[in-house]
Motif scaffolding. Structure first.
Motif, PDB file in Angstrom:
ATOM      1  N   THR A  75      39.572  31.899  15.495  1.00 18.64           N
ATOM      2  CA  THR A  75      38.263  31.862  14.849  1.00 18.64           C
ATOM      3  C   THR A  75      37.184  32.230  15.866  1.00 18.64           C
ATOM      4  OG1 THR A  75      39.065  30.071  13.426  1.00 18.64           O
ATOM      5  CG2 THR A  75      36.693  30.429  13.476  1.00 18.64           C
ATOM      6  N   PRO A 130      32.247  28.191  13.624  1.00 15.47           N
ATOM      7  CA  PRO A 130      32.536  29.583  13.222  1.00 15.47           C
ATOM      8  C   PRO A 130      31.285  30.452  13.163  1.00 15.47           C
ATOM      9  CG  PRO A 130      32.561  28.139  11.315  1.00 15.47           C
ATOM     10  CD  PRO A 130      32.394  27.244  12.507  1.00 15.47           C
ATOM     11  N   GLN A 182      31.210  32.877  11.334  1.00 14.56           N
ATOM     12  CA  GLN A 182      31.111  33.278   9.929  1.00 14.56           C
ATOM     13  C   GLN A 182      29.956  32.590   9.208  1.00 14.56           C
ATOM     14  OE1 GLN A 182      34.877  32.708   7.925  1.00 14.56           O
ATOM     15  NE2 GLN A 182      35.474  34.831   8.273  1.00 14.56           N
ATOM     16  N   HIS A 188      38.299  35.485  11.633  1.00 16.39           N
ATOM     17  CA  HIS A 188      38.959  34.223  11.253  1.00 16.39           C
ATOM     18  C   HIS A 188      40.324  34.566  10.658  1.00 16.39           C
ATOM     19  CE1 HIS A 188      39.663  30.133  10.117  1.00 16.39           C
ATOM     20  NE2 HIS A 188      39.705  30.421   8.813  1.00 16.39           N
ATOM     21  N   GLY A 229      36.798  28.148   9.753  1.00 15.72           N
ATOM     22  CA  GLY A 229      36.244  29.334   9.122  1.00 15.72           C
ATOM     23  C   GLY A 229      36.409  29.243   7.618  1.00 15.72           C
TER      24      GLY A 229
END
Length: 291
Positions: A78, A88, A90, A98, A166
């Motif tokens: 990740t 994360p 993200q 991820h 993630g």
């Protein structure tokens, strides 16, 4: 002479032209990605006997593929920001790396992989989002600018209290390879734990048990003594009730008693034991006596 000069010029021109005999290799397909022959596949082992990335720093060129191979346990790859380890990327960049959770269990014959193509030469920070693995040092850096970056990133990870997972698989492809082709040997299967030892005896319980046993013994002894006393009294009473004495002429005494009873008899005046006026006789339990 002119012909000879023309021949030399023609030969020079021919020699200067590039050769058409160029050997070219077709692109290699790895996990759904095609890479040129000049690019590399870089294996990185994830997990195993210890929760680590091996190696934990990688120098990769654009077009290379980093193949994460998942060993014992359950791990992720990740991406995070340099100053936010264990969280994360993200959350702010939807396309950040991820892999999702990829396990490896004892007896498995294939190895789960996450094939991540390198699309930029920029430094990338990665961690495992499973449990406390990130805090324990399962982090890595791709294309670090110096050796200190992995040290600082690991220290930052250790200072966090938890890892954030993630959301969706991104930035690579999940696949698998035969175990024989993996860059690691799986850790030995764990043996079954031995049975737990019995808990030590509670001293208070032992003391209570001992006290109870003592009280029981004392009660038993008291009851036995009482019963013995009662039995003796009963025996005496039974003896007195069972004895029937008859005095005949001439001083001869005939007595009938119950078996096992004890009686006292008077003696005649001319008894052979001077000063003795009575004699105690115990009749055996299996016979009746007459005196």
């Amino acid at each position: 002479m002119l012909f000879f000069a023309s021949s030399i010029l023609f030969a020079a021109v021919v020699t200067a032209r590039p050769s058409r005999l160029i050997s070219r290799q077709e692109p290699v397909e790895i996990g759904g990605f095609k890479i040129a022959a000049a690019n590399k596949i870089i294996p990185v082992v994830v997990g195993g006997p210890q929760d680590t990335f091996v190696p934990n720093t990688v120098a990769a060129a654009v077009g290379d593929i980093i193949q994460f191979q998942f060993s014992n346990g359950n791990h992720t790859v990740t991406q995070s920001a340099a100053d936010s380890p264990c969280s994360p990327l993200q959350a702010t960049v939807a396309t950040a790396i991820h892999s999702g959770h990829i396990p490896f269990v004892d007896g498995q014959t294939t190895v789960g992989t996450f094939n991540m193509p390198v699309t930029s030469a920029d430094t990338m920070f990665l961690y495992c989002a499973t449990g406390p693995h990130c805090q324990e040092g399962q982090v890595m850096v791709v294309n670090p600018t110096d050796n200190q970056q992995i040290v600082d990133y690991a220290k930052g990870a250790q200072s966090t209290t938890s890892s954030v997972d993630g959301t969706t698989v991104s930035g690579g492809t999940v696949a698998s390879i035969p175990l024989a082709e993996a860059a690691f040997v799986p850790a030995a299967a764990k043996e079954a734990a031995p049975p737990a030892a019995e808990a030590p005896a509670d001293p208070a319980a032992s003391s209570a048990s001992s006290s109870t046993a003592t009280d029981t013994a004392a009660s038993t002894d008291t009851a036995a003594a009482t019963n013995t006393t009662t039995t003796a009294a009963d025996t005496a009473a039974a003896t007195d009730a069972a004895a029937t004495t008859t005095t005949a002429a001439g001083g001869v005494i005939t007595t009938t008693v119950a078996a096992g009873a004890t009686i006292t008899l008077p003696l005649a005046a001319d008894a052979s034991l001077p000063g003795t006026t009575t004699v105690v006789v115990t009749v055996s339990a299996d016979a009746t006596a007459s005196a």
